[in-house]
Write a protein that holds these residues in place. Structure first.
Motif, short mmCIF file in Angstrom:
data_model
loop_
_atom_site.label_atom_id
_atom_site.label_comp_id
_atom_site.label_asym_id
_atom_site.label_seq_id
_atom_site.Cartn_x
_atom_site.Cartn_y
_atom_site.Cartn_z
N LEU C 145 5.28 -10.32 -1.37
CA LEU C 145 6.50 -10.88 -0.77
C LEU C 145 7.58 -11.11 -1.81
N LYS C 146 8.79 -11.25 -1.31
CA LYS C 146 9.94 -11.47 -2.18
C LYS C 146 9.98 -12.94 -2.60
N THR C 147 10.63 -13.19 -3.75
CA THR C 147 10.65 -14.58 -4.25
C THR C 147 11.91 -15.31 -3.78
N ALA C 148 12.78 -14.62 -3.03
CA ALA C 148 14.00 -15.32 -2.55
C ALA C 148 14.36 -14.72 -1.19
N GLY C 149 15.35 -15.32 -0.56
CA GLY C 149 15.76 -14.84 0.77
C GLY C 149 15.67 -16.00 1.75
N GLU C 150 15.41 -15.69 3.01
CA GLU C 150 15.35 -16.72 4.04
C GLU C 150 14.22 -17.71 3.71
N ASP C 151 14.40 -18.96 4.20
CA ASP C 151 13.36 -19.97 3.93
C ASP C 151 12.16 -19.75 4.85
N SER C 152 11.66 -18.51 4.94
CA SER C 152 10.45 -18.33 5.78
C SER C 152 9.59 -17.23 5.18
N ILE C 153 8.30 -17.47 5.15
CA ILE C 153 7.36 -16.54 4.50
C ILE C 153 7.37 -15.20 5.24
N THR C 154 7.41 -15.25 6.59
CA THR C 154 7.37 -13.98 7.34
C THR C 154 8.60 -13.14 6.99
N ALA C 155 9.79 -13.81 6.83
CA ALA C 155 11.01 -13.04 6.55
C ALA C 155 10.93 -12.41 5.16
N ARG C 156 10.21 -13.07 4.23
CA ARG C 156 10.20 -12.55 2.85
C ARG C 156 9.09 -11.54 2.63
N THR C 157 8.16 -11.43 3.62
CA THR C 157 6.97 -10.60 3.37
C THR C 157 7.35 -9.13 3.32
N VAL C 158 6.90 -8.42 2.25
CA VAL C 158 7.11 -6.97 2.12
C VAL C 158 5.91 -6.26 2.77
N ARG C 159 4.68 -6.67 2.42
CA ARG C 159 3.48 -6.07 3.05
C ARG C 159 2.52 -7.21 3.34
N LYS C 160 2.23 -7.43 4.65
CA LYS C 160 1.39 -8.58 5.06
C LYS C 160 -0.09 -8.23 4.94
N ASP C 161 -0.88 -9.16 4.39
CA ASP C 161 -2.34 -9.00 4.30
C ASP C 161 -2.70 -7.62 3.77
N SER C 162 -2.00 -7.22 2.69
CA SER C 162 -2.15 -5.81 2.25
C SER C 162 -3.11 -5.69 1.06
N VAL C 163 -3.55 -6.82 0.52
CA VAL C 163 -4.43 -6.75 -0.67
C VAL C 163 -5.59 -7.73 -0.44
N LEU C 164 -6.82 -7.24 -0.62
CA LEU C 164 -8.00 -8.12 -0.51
C LEU C 164 -8.32 -8.61 -1.94
N ARG C 165 -8.38 -9.93 -2.11
CA ARG C 165 -8.54 -10.50 -3.47
C ARG C 165 -9.95 -11.00 -3.70
N GLY C 166 -10.50 -10.69 -4.87
CA GLY C 166 -11.83 -11.20 -5.24
C GLY C 166 -11.89 -11.38 -6.73
#
Lengths: 477, 355, 410, 483
Positions: C145-166
Motif C-alpha cells: 500500500l501507499k504511505t500517503a493519500g486518503e485517510d483509508s487503508i482500502t483507498a491506499r491499497t495497491v495490492r490487497k492480501d497479495s503476499v503471504l508472510r512467514g
C-alpha cells in the motif's frame, strides 16, 4: 560587593537565596492600557456598571466610572471584566518529573521546576478560560513538597514578570497514599493491576503529623537561634571594640613596662616572659547553616503560609492542636474531606481551606479523594475562608477552574463565595493578596475581559491582560 | 441534606399540575410559565395555559423544569460482577442479573438529576452480554436493551484467543453467520448493538461490520469519534460520548462538537476512566464551551440519549403519554451553578423537595 | 538552496472529484494536485537518466517524462519502495493462538492515522509492504500500500492480501515452551527450535498438497504454492536462508506438488542479512532477497553479520536483491541512508536506485503501477535537494498519486 | 578494574598493526595530496603539507619535492585536518561517578587507551576528542582533550584540565527542581566555605593584634599579604580575600574556586530549554559565563535567543532533529536544530551519533542536506569545534604552527563513498586502512580468525516485539557496550 556579615543577614531573611521581598515582584514597565467594561467585578460581590480600569506600567492606577484614557493608552472593551482567576492547586506548566519527585526537601524551590516552554497549548487554553496564574508545586505527593511559587501562565514574559512570587508557600502532605492502587500495565497484552501501596494505619498517619510539627518547631528554634546569634555577635563585637580602645589607650604604658621588664630580665640573665593576655569574652560559634531549617524558619515566622494536604479527621485534629501554639504561623488546610466538622474551630483560628473541586469517581483508592462537592458550601456557611483549586490531577484540569467553581455553586456554595474562591481567597491562601485577586489601585494588572458572566457555561476570555500587557486577544483564536 | 421543612409531595396520588418559570419540552422548545399535568405517574398534558378541572392541585415551582437526564453507560449497581472471563462470547449473559437495586450509586445519580441509566457489561470480551436499562429509582425497565459487541483492543489478549484484530473480526463474523438467541435478535434489528470501540480504525471497522449486516445501535468508547462524524452520520449509528470530565483534552472536546455539527445522534455516558456521577452535565457544559449549540447538548442529556437507550417512547421528553420523569432545576439546566431542587421518577418525588 | 518558491504549475482541475486527503496545508500547496514538476536530474528508474527533465502528471498518473523544464529541484526519483517496512506490525497484527494462520489478513491491524506513515513519506518512501509481526511460523496475508493519500487503508491499497508472510529461524519459537506438565496456555506447543519451525513449514505445504487442511488455510496455501500469492519468508542467518531455499526446492522437485501444479511458489527471502554468504545457492534457486538495514557494528539479529559490501557481492553473483530500512524514517537510518551505505560498500548508484524502486516493486508484483517513472504508472515522485543517497542531500518533497503530500522546503 | 576483558593477545596485535612502524627521517615528513582542504581559507589543488617535530611548518601548492624529509605522496587522495569530537563521555571505563559534587576528580583515571571507541574514532578520521564525565552528577570531574591514539593517557593527551563538567538538566533520580537546588547549593557551599575561611583568618589577626597591644609589642605589619585577591566576576566576589593564605584552600574546593575565578572552562549539560535558563543564571551569578560551553540536548534550542544574548558557544546533542506532536491534529512537526543556531549566529559544534557508521562526517553532511552552507557544516566538526575547545591553535585546521595532524581520505569528507586511508598524528603515520583488521570485517565481511566479537548486534532488543533478546555470542565476551 558582598560584605561577609551583610551576606549572613541576607541569608537569614532570604533563606537559600530567597529574594528579600518575598511576594511583590516588579511587574513590566511600558505601555498604558484602558479597559472598558459593562460590568466590572471589582471584587466578588462588588460590581460597577459601565466602569473603566486604567493600567500603567503593569499596575492598576485607576478604577472608576468615567475615566479618561492615559496618553497613548491602548483601549480594550468587553461585557464583563474581573480580576484574573488563580488556580491554587495545579500542575500546569510544571515539569512533570518534579511534580512526581519523591525526594524533594523543604528547601526545594518549585520555581526551578517551572518550564516556560512546557504545555504551551494547555496554558493558552487556560488563559482563554480566564486563569492567569497558578501555584507551581514540585513534590505534590511528597511528605514535604518544598516551597511553591505563584507563576503567571502567559507566554513571552521575562523571569521578573513570570513569577508573581518565587517563594510563596510551603507544601506538606499528611496521611496521603492510604493504599493507592498500583497503576495498570500491559503484561503480555493483559491489563494487569500492579500491587498498590500498602495503606497506612492511623498511627502512621498521626506519626506523620508529629514529624511535620517537629520540623515546624525546629524551624522556629532555628529562627530563634539565628536571632540570638545575631544578637550575641553584635555584643561580642561591642566588647572587642571596647577592649581594643582600652588597649590602644595604654599601649604606650604597656610598651614602656615591657621594655623595662625585658632589660631587667637581661640583667638577671633570666629569660624574658611575655605577659599572659587573656580575654574573658569568646566569639559566639556560628550556628550550623541548614537550608531546610531556613525554609521552615520562614514558615514559623509567618513570612510564607503553610499548606497541608490533609483529609481525615484524626490527622486534622492532631495538626490543629499541634500548631495552635506556634504564634505567627499561617496554616491553610488543603483537601480537608472531613474538615466540615471543625468548620467553627477553623474559622476562629483563621485557617483557610483549599478545596479540591475536581469530582472523582467513587472507585478511587482513598475514599477521601471522592470529593463531596458540597464540602465548600458547608465550610463557607460556618465562616471558613474557602479557596478553590482544580486538584492537580492533570495539567489540563486548570482550564476548567471556572466550571468547577460553578459546579460548587450548584452544590450549595453562594456564587459570590465561589468567585472569591478562585480570586481573592486563592490569592490570600498563596500569600499574594497584596499583588492579585481584585481590581484595585496598586495591584498588578492581571485582568480578564469576558464575553459572559465568568462562572456561566459559555463564558470565555476575549482579552487577557497579564503583568500589564495584553497577552491574549480575540483574533488569536 | 439541605432539607427545608417543605411539603414532601408525592405526585402519584390524584392529578397534580406543576407550573415552573420555564418548562423545557426538549433542547430546542421551552414554554415560559409552562404547566405539566401528571396523573398516575404519566404526563397527561403540557402547555402554557391548561384548563384544569377543580380539585387538581397546582404546585408553583421556581426554576426550570426538564425531563429527567439519561446516562448511557454507567457501572452502577453491578460493582465488579460485570465480567465473566471464562468464554470469549456470552451473548445470552445479562448484566441485569447482577444488578443490586439499592446501590448507593442510584441515589447519587438521582441527586444529579439522572432518572434513567443504561448499565453496560465490562468490555473485556468479544460479546460480554446484554446491557440493562433501569430508572435510578432502582426499577428495572429492560433486562436486554442492547447487545454489547467489542471491536476494541480491550477484547484482545496475548494469552487467550483472539490475539489479533483479524481473528477478532473473523470470530465476530462467525457468530453473526449462524446467529441464534440474542445474536439473531440483533441480526434482525430487534436488539440494537452497543459497539465498544477505542481507536478510529476500530470505529471504522465497526461501522463497516454494521453496514454489511444492516445492524443498528450505537458506537461507545471512542473519544475522537467526532473526527469521523461524516462517516458515522452516513452509517445511521448513534454515538455514546464518554464523560472524561474536567481536563478533557481540547481535541476530544472539539470532536464532540463535530458530532453535533454533522447531526449524529449522540448521548453522554459515564463509562469513562474517572466516571464520577457529576461528570454528565460537566461534559455537556464543556461541549457548549467549545462551541456545541445548547439545544444539542440538552438533547444529548435527554431526548437523544433516551432514544439510544431504547426509551424513545417513554422518557427524555416532557410530552403527553411519557413517564413523569421530571427534574426541577434552580436555573438553566446547562449552567453548572444550577442544582436539581426536586426529582420525580414516574410521578414519585425521589430527591429534593418542592415548596 | 533556492529559497524562491517552486512554481509547480497547479492543475486547473478542481480537486473535488479525487477526494484528496484533508492534509493540513502546510505550504498552501500540500494536498493539491500537481500537473508537472522538473529537476536538474530525472532518474526514471528504468536506467534512463535525463539531464534537466520534466515529469507531466494528470489524473494521478504519469503523462510523460521529457527533457527541458525549469529545474525546480536538484533530482527526481521514483517514490522509494520498502518491502521490509514492518509498517503496522503491532502486537495485535498476528494471531498467536495458532502457529500457522495463513488465511488471516493484517489489513484489520493497519491504522491510516498512525505516525509511521508520515515518517515514511518524509524519507521518500511512497509504497511499502505491510507485514504482520514475525511471531508465527506463517503470519498471514500482507498488503502492498501507499504511505500517503486518503485517510483509508482500502483507498491506499495497491495490492490487497497479495503476499503471504512467514518466518524461519528463532523468532517464531520464542514464546513456545515444551508441553510437559500442565500447559497453562496455548504457548505450550511446537515449535520450540529452528527444526520445529522448519517442520511447521514443510507440514503446512505437505498438508495442502495431501488435502489434509481445508477452508481459508488451504485456499491461501494453495495460492502461495501456485505462485498467485508471493511468499515472503524472513530468514536472517545463513542456516535459515539455506533451510528456506531447500524447502522451496524440495517442493519444486516432488511429484506430489508438481502433479497438482503446486510447484510454482514465488518466494522472496526477507531480512536475508547473511545472503552474501550464499551467492551461488541463491543465484541457482533464483530466489530474490531483501536485505535488512546496515548496522554500525555489522552485527544484526541472531548475530548475523551484514558487511557493507553485501549488496555489491549479491550483484556480482547475479542475485536479485532489494534494500530495506525496517520502516525507519529517521535521518540516520532511513531507506536513502541504506542505499548510501550499500554504495559505500561498492554498489554502483544505478543498482542502488533499482534496489529501492523497481526491484522491490517487481518482487511483489506491483511494478505495473509503481517503481519507475514511466508513462501510465502512478505519479509517485521523491524530490531531492541534492544527489540522491548522498548524506549531503535529502528528500524535500513527495508526490503520491499526483498529489503533493509533503513539502519540507523551508 | 576494567569492566571488559580483552584477550591480551589480540590487544597488542590490534595496536601494533595499526601503528605502522614510524616513518624514518629525523621527525620531518611531507604529505602531498591531490586536494588539500585546509579549513583555513581556500582549498589547495595538488598541495603539500610539511610537518617537522610534530608541527606543521608549511602548507602550500605543489612545492618541489623535499629531499630531506620522508614523503607520503598520494595525488589521488584528499588531505583534511581531521574531525574534532567536541564532547563525549565514551572511551572511559565508567563514565559516571556516584559522587554528586566531585570537581577534584579527573577523567584521566578513567580513560581506557585500548578501548575500541578510540580505534573506531581514528578510523572515522577524528583527531581530537573532548572526554568529559557522564551526566549523572551535579559538578563532575575535570575533562581532558585527547587524540585517539597512544598507549598511555599521557601519550594521548592534547590538553589536560579541559574544564569541569556541570549538569543543569534533570537526570535519573533527580528531577529538575532537586537538580537545580543541588547545583545552586554546590556554589553557595563554596561561597560559605570561603567566607568562613576568611572570617576565621581575620578574627585570628585581630586577636593577635590585641595581644600585641597588651604586651606592648608593635603589631605585625599588616602588609605581609601572602594570600591572593579573589579574581573573576562572580556576583558574590569576596573583598578582603587576600588575607587567606595560598595553601589554605582545601584541595576538594580548589577547583571550584578556580572555576568561579574564571580560570577553568565549564561544560554545562542541559536537557531542555528550561535547564538552559538555569545554566545561564548559575554561570552569570558565579562568574564563569565567559568560560561556559553549553552541551545541549532535547528542546534546548527553544532558548536560542537567551543563548545568543549570553554569547556562549554550544555543542549540539547527537540527535539533530526534534519532533513534536501537534496537540490538535496529532501530526508531527520537525525542527532541524543546527539551522536554528546557524540562523541566530551562535557558534556550534556537533557530536557524532555513533562511533562507527554515523560519525561526525555524517552529521556534518546531514547539516548540508538540511540547507546549511557547506562551510559552516564542515567548520562545526573541525575548526569551530576546535575554537570552542580553545584549541584553535592546535587542531581543526591545516596551517603552519598547528599540530601535525593530517587525514588522507579517498574522496570528499562528506560523501558516502569516501574512506579514511591514512591518518598522521603529530607527524607520525598512525593509521593505514589496508592494515586494519576490523575495517575488513565491517566493510568486506572478512571475519578475522579469533577476532573478538565486535560489540553486540544492533538489535539487542527485538524491534517490534519489544522483548529483550538474550545476545548469545560464542566468540568471546562482550567487548564494547553499544552506546
Amino acid at each position: 560587593m558582598h560584605h561577609p556579615r551583610a551576606w549572613l543577614a541576607a541569608a537569614l531573611v532570604a533563606g537559600v537565596g530567597f529574594p528579600a521581598s518575598l511576594w511583590a515582584q516588579e511587574p513590566a514597565q511600558g505601555n498604558a492600557l484602558l479597559i472598558r467594561a459593562e460590568h466590572l467585578i471589582v471584587k466578588p460581590g462588588v460590581v460597577l456598571e459601565n466602569a473603566q480600569v486604567s493600567v500603567k506600567d503593569g499596575r492598576i492606577v485607576a478604577v472608576g466610572v468615567d475615566l479618561q484614557p492615559l496618553p497613548g493608552a491602548q483601549e480594550v472593551r468587553g461585557k464583563w471584566v474581573s480580576a484574573g482567576l488563580i488556580d491554587a492547586w495545579s500542575t500546569l506548566g510544571v515539569d512533570p518529573e518534579s511534580v512526581a519527585d519523591g525526594n524533594v526537601t523543604p528547601a526545594t524551590r518549585s520555581a526551578d521546576a517551572v518550564d516556560p516552554w512546557l504545555q504551551a497549548h494547555l496554558r493558552r487554553e487556560a488563559l482563554r478560560a480566564g486563569v492567569v496564574a497558578v501555584r507551581a508545586q514540585a513534590g505534590l505527593a511528597a511528605r514535604v513538597g518544598g516551597v511553591g511559587a505563584v507563576v503567571r501562565l502567559a507566554e513571552g514574559l521575562d523571569d521578573a514578570q513570570r513569577f508573581v512570587a518565587r517563594d510563596a508557600v510551603m507544601w506538606a502532605t499528611v496521611g496521603l497514599g492510604a493504599g493507592a492502587p498500583g497503576g495498570f500495565q500491559i503484561v503480555d497484552g493483559e491489563f494487569v493491576q500492579m500491587p498498590g501501596q500498602r495503606g497506612m494505619d492511623v498511627f502512621e498517619r498521626i506519626d506523620m503529623v508529629d514529624r511535620l510539627l517537629a520540623q515546624v518547631v525546629a524551624g522556629r528554634g532555628y529562627l530563634v537561634a539565628m536571632n540570638e546569634h545575631k544578637h550575641e555577635l553584635a555584643e561580642w563585637k561591642k566588647k572587642v571594640s571596647e577592649k581594643e580602645a582600652e588597649l590602644e589607650k595604654d599601649a604606650k604604658k604597656a610598651k614602656k613596662d615591657r621594655d623595662k621588664a625585658e632589660s631587667d630580665a637581661k640583667e638577671k640573665g633570666k629569660p624574658f616572659e611575655e605577659k599572659k593576655y587573656k580575654e574573658d569574652f569568646k566569639k559566639p560559634a556560628d550556628p550550623r547553616f541548614d537550608e531546610d531549617s531556613e525554609a521552615w524558619s520562614l514558615v514559623a515566622d509567618g513570612a510564607i503560609p503553610l499548606l497541608v494536604h490533609v483529609n481525615r479527621d484524626a490527622e486534622l485534629r492532631a495538626l490543629l492542636a499541634g500548631l495552635e501554639g506556634v504564634g505567627r504561623l499561617r496554616l491553610v488546610v488543603a483537601g480537608g474531606a472531613e474538615s466540615a466538622r471543625h468548620a467553627k474551630h477553623l474559622a476562629k483560628q483563621g485557617v483557610a481551606v483549599l478545596v479540591n473541586a475536581l469530582p472523582m469517581g467513587s472507585g478511587r483508592s482513598d475514599e477521601y479523594d471522592a470529593h463531596d462537592l458540597s464540602l465548600a458550601a458547608r465550610l463557607g456557611k460556618d465562616g471558613v475562608k474557602v479557596a478553590i483549586g482544580s486538584g492537580g490531577m492533570s495539567p489540563d484540569a486548570t482550564r476548567d477552574l471556572a466550571l468547577l467553581a460553578a459546579q460548587l455553586v450548584g452544590h450549595g456554595l453562594p456564587r459570590v463565595d465561589a468567585m472569591a474562591g478562585v480570586t481573592t481567597n486563592a490569592a490570600e491562601v498563596l500569600g499574594v493578596e497584596r499583588a492579585m485577586g481584585t481590581v484595585e489601585v496598586g495591584k498588578h494588572a492581571d485582568l480578564v475581559v469576558w464575553n459572559a458572566e465568568p462562572l456561566s457555561t459559555a463564558a470565555s476570555a476575549e482579552y487577557v491582560v497579564s503583568a500589564g500587557r495584553v497577552v491574549l486577544a480575540p483574533e488569536q483564536q | 441534606m439541605m432539607l427545608a421543612t417543605f411539603l414532601v409531595l408525592a405526585l402519584g396520588g390524584g392529578d397534580v399540575a406543576l407550573r415552573a418559570d420555564k418548562v423545557w419540552i426538549d433542547g430546542s422548545t421551552s414554554i415560559d410559565k409552562g404547566m405539566v399535568l401528571v396523573r398516575d405517574g404519566r404526563i397527561v398534558e403540557v402547555g402554557a395555559k391548561l384548563d384544569l378541572d377543580e380539585g387538581v392541585r397546582v404546585v408553583e415551582c421556581q426554576g426550570h423544569l426538564t425531563a429527567g437526564l439519561v446516562a448511557l453507560g454507567a457501572k452502577v449497581g453491578v460493582a465488579d460482577a460485570a465480567l465473566d472471563p471464562t468464554r470469549p462470547a456470552m451473548p445470552e449473559a445479562r448484566v441485569a442479573h447482577a444488578l443490586c437495586r439499592d446501590d448507593a450509586g442510584f441515589a447519587a445519580l438521582r441527586a444529579q438529576g439522572v432518572t434513567s441509566v443504561v448499565i453496560t457489561p465490562e468490555a473485556a470480551k468479544l460479546v460480554p452480554g446484554a446491557t440493562a436499562v433501569a430508572k435510578t429509582s432502582g426499577a428495572l425497565v429492560s433486562e436486554r436493551a442492547h447487545l454489547s459487541v467489542v471491536f476494541g483492543a480491550s477484547a484482545l489478549s496475548l494469552n487467550r484467543e483472539p490475539t489479533s484484530y483479524a481473528r477478532q473480526g473473523e470470530m465476530l463474523s462467525e457468530l453473526f453467520a449462524r446467529p441464534e438467541g440474542a445474536l439473531l435478535a440483533a441480526k434482525r434489528g430487534q436488539l440494537p448493538i452497543l459497539f465498544e470501540v477505542q481507536s478510529k480504525p476500530e470505529l471504522r471497522r465497526a461501522i463497516e461490520f454494521a453496514r454489511e449486516r444492516k445492524l443498528t445501535g450505537a458506537l461507545s468508547g471512542a473519544p475522537l469519534a467526532g473526527e469521523l462524524a461524516k462517516e458515522i452520520a452516513e452509517s445511521k449509528l448513534a454515538v455514546v460520548v464518554d464523560a472524561g470530565g474536567a481536563g478533557e483534552p481540547r481535541r476530544e472536546a472539539l470532536a464532540m462538537v463535530e458530532l453535533a455539527k454533522a447531526g449524529v445522534p449522540f448521548g453522554f455516558g459515564l463509562d469513562g476512566p474517572r466516571n464520577p456521577w457529576q461528570n454528565l452535565r460537566l461534559v455537556a457544559a464543556l461541549a457548549v464551551r467549545h462551541g456545541m449549540p445548547r439545544q444539542a447538548a440538552h438533547d444529548g442529556l435527554t431526548r437523544t440519549a433516551a432514544s439510544i437507550a431504547g426509551l424513545s417512547e417513554r422518557a427524555g421528553v416532557v410530552k403527553a403519554g411519557f413517564d413523569a420523569d421530571l427534574v426541577l432545576w434552580s436555573g438553566d439546566p446547562l449552567e453548572l451553578s444550577s442544582a436539581p431542587k426536586a426529582v420525580w421518577i414516574e410521578g414519585a418525588l425521589v430527591h429534593g423537595a418542592v415548596q | 538552496m533556492s529559497s524562491r518558491q517552486a512554481n509547480l504549475t497547479i492543475a486547473a482541475f478542481a480537486a473535488a472529484f479525487l477526494c484528496v486527503a484533508p492534509a493540513q496545508a502546510e505550504k498552501g500547496k500540500v494536498g493539491q494536485k500537481v500537473s508537472s514538476v522538473s529537476a536538474k536530474k530525472v532518474y526514471t528508474g528504468t536506467g534512463k537518466v535525463l539531464e534537466g527533465g520534466v515529469v507531466a502528471i494528470s489524473g494521478g498518473k504519469i503523462d510523460s517524462v521529457s527533457g527541458g523544464g525549469s529545474e525546480e529541484f536538484h533530482a527526481i526519483t521514483p517514490g522509494l519502495v520498502d518491502l521490509g517496512a514492518r509498517a503496522g506490525a503491532i502486537l495485535w497484527s498476528v494471531e498467536q493462538s495458532n502457529e500457522v494462520t495463513a488465511r488471516l489478513s493484517n489489513s484489520a491491524a493497519l491504522d491510516p492515522w498512525g505516525l509511521e506513515w508520515d515518517r515514511l513519506v518524509k524519507s521518500g518512501v511512497t509504497t511499502v509492504l505491510a507485514t504482520p509481526l514475525d511471531q508465527n511460523v506463517v503470519g498471514g496475508l500482507s498488503q502492498v500500500l501507499k504511505t500517503a493519500g486518503e485517510d483509508s487503508i482500502t483507498a491506499r491499497t495497491v495490492r490487497k492480501d497479495s503476499v503471504l508472510r512467514g518466518a524461519m529461524g528463532q523468532q517464531p519459537s520464542q514464546r513456545n515452551s515444551p508441553a510437559f506438565g500442565r500447559p497453562t496456555d496455548f504457548y505450550a506447543r511446537r515449535p520450540t527450535t529452528r527444526m520445529g519451525v522448519e517442520w511447521e513449514w514443510r507440514s503446512a505445504f505437505h498438508k495442502t498438497a495431501l488435502g489434509q487442511n481445508e477452508g481459508g488455510e488451504r485456499e491461501t496455501l494453495m495460492k502461495a504454492l501456485k505462485g498467485e500469492v508471493v511468499l515472503s519468508i524472513a530468514a536472517w542467518t545463513t542456516q535459515d536462508i539455506r533451510t528456506a531455499v531447500f524447502a522451496v526446492e524440495e517442493i519444486k522437485q516432488k511429484e506430489l506438488f508438481r502433479s497438482q501444479g503446486l510447484d510454482k511458489p514465488r518466494v522472496v527471502i526477507d531480512a536475508a542479512a547473511e545472503a552474501w554468504k550464499e551467492p551461488q545457492l541463491l543465484a541457482r534457486s533464483g530466489i530474490p532477497v531483501v536485505l535488512p538495514p546496515f548496522t554500525a557494528t555489522g552485527r544484526t539479529r541472531e548475530g548475523a553479520l551484514l558487511p557493507r559490501n553485501a549488496a555489491d557481492e549479491l550483484r556480482k553473483a547475479g542475485v536479485v536483491f532489494a534494500l530495506s530500512a525496517h520502516g525507519s524514517g529517521a535521518y540516520d537510518s532511513n531507506l536513502a541512508v541504506q542505499a548510501g551505505a550499500a554504495m559505500s560498500g561498492g554498489l554502483p548508484f544505478d543498482e542502488a536506485l533499482k534496489a529501492v524502486t523497481s526491484t522491490p516493486a517487481r518482487l511483489v508484483g506491483a511494478d505495473a503501477r509503481v517503481g519507475s517513472l514511466e508513462e501510465g504508472k502512478d505519479a509517485d515522485l521523491a524530490l531531492w535537494n541534492g544527489e540522491p543517497f548522498e548524506p549531503t542531500s535529502r528528500v524535500v518533497a513527495v508526490i503520491v498519486d499526483g498529489v503533493l503530500v509533503w513539502d519540507g522546503r523551508d | 578494574m576494567k569492566q571488559h576483558i580483552l584477550p591480551g593477545a589480540l590487544a597488542c596485535a590490534a595496536l601494533s598493526i595499526l601503528s605502522v612502524d614510524a616513518l624514518a627521517g629525523d621527525g620531518k615528513i611531507a604529505i602531498k595530496a591531490g586536494r588539500v582542504i585546509t579549513m583555513n581559507g581556500a582549498e589547495i589543488k595538488d598541495g603539500v603539507i610539511v610537518i617537522e617535530d610534530g608541527r606543521i611548518t608549511e602548507v602550500a601548492a605543489g612545492a618541489a619535492t623535499r629531499w630531506d624529509s620522508e614523503l607520503l605522496d598520494h595525488p589521488e587522495l584528499t588531505a583534511f585536518p581531521g574531525f574534532v569530537e567536541a564532547h563525549t563521555n565514551r572511551g572511559m571505563d565508567r563514565p559516571n561517578e556516584n559522587l554528586e559534587v566531585a570537581p577534584f576528580l579527573d577523567v584521566r583515571d578513567s580513560i581506557d587507551p585500548i578501548n575500541f571507541y578510540f580505534e573506531d574514532s581514528l578510523r572515522q578520521g577524528i583527531v581530537a576528542l573532548n572526554i568529559q564525565q557522564g551526566p549523572m552528577c551535579v559538578v563532575g570531574a575535570q575533562g581532558r582533550v585527547v587524540r585517539p591514539f597512544g598507549m598511555t593517557v599521557e601519550d594521548m593527551t592534547i590538553k589536560p584540565d579541559a574544564g569541569l563538567k556541570i549538569v543543569a538538566g534533570s537526570r535519573m533520580g533527580r528531577s529538575r527542581a532537586t537538580q537545580a537546588m543541588m547545583l545552586r547549593k554546590s556554589f553557595t557551599d563554596v561561597e560559605r566555605y570561603l567566607v568562613k575561611l576568611m572570617q576565621d583568618e581575620k578574627d585570628g589577626k585581630d586577636a593577635a593584634k590585641r595581644e600585641a597591644l597588651f604586651q606592648g609589642r608593635d603589631p605585625e605589619k599588616p602588609e605581609n599579604k601572602e594570600g591572593r585577591a579573589m579574581e573573576g566576576v562572580a556576583k558574590w566576589k569576596l573583598s578582603g580575600f587576600e588575607i587567606v593564605g595560598r595553601g589554605l584552600v582545601d584541595k576538594k574546593q580548589e577547583p571550584m574556586l578556580r572555576l568561579v575565578e574564571g580560570k577553568l572552562m565549564a561544560f554545562v549539560q542541559c536537557d531542555g530549554a528550561a535547564s538552559v535558563h538555569l545554566a545561564l543564571e548559575v554561570a552569570r551569578h558565579n562568574g564563569f559565563l565567559a568560560n561556559t560551553v553549553l552541551v545541549l540536548d532535547g528542546d534546548s534550542f527553544k532558548a536560542v535567543d537567551a543563548i545568543a544574548e549570553a554569547g556562549v558557544p554550544v555543542v549540539l546533542g547527537p540527535n539533530m532533529v526534534w519532533t513534536e506532536r501537534d496537540p490538535l491534529n496529532g501530526k508531527e512537526n520537525e525542527t532541524f536544530i543546527p539551522s536554528v543556531f546557524a540562523g541566530k549566529k551562535v557558534r556550534f559544534a556537533l557530536q557524532s551519533l555513533n562511533s562507527t557508521s554515523q560519525s561526525l562526517w555524517f552529521q556534518a553532511a546531514t547539516c548540508v542536506s538540511y540547507g546549511l552552507d557547506r562551510e559552516t557544516a564542515l567548520a562545526s566538526v573541525t575548526s569551530t569545534a576546535a575554537d570552542i575547545l580553545r584549541l584553535g591553535k592546535r587542531v581543526g585546521r591545516l596551517a603552519p604552527g598547528l599540530d601535525g595532524n593530517v587525514v588522507l581520505m579517498s574522496g570528499d569528507p562528506l560523501s558516502a563513498t569516501a574512506r579514511v586511508e591514512y591518518v598522521v598524528l603529530d607527524g607520525e603515520l598512525v593509521y593505514d586502512r589496508s592494515k586494519d583488521p576490523r575495517a575488513k570485517q565491517l566493510l568486506e565481511g572478512v571475519e578475522q580468525p579469533g577476532a573478538a566479537q565486535q560489540g553486540l548486534p544492533d538489535e539487542e532488543v527485538d524491534p517490534h516485539s519489544g522483548q529483550k533478546k538474550p545476545a548469545k555470542n560464542d566468540k568471546g565476551d562482550k567487548t564494547e557496550k553499544k552506546d
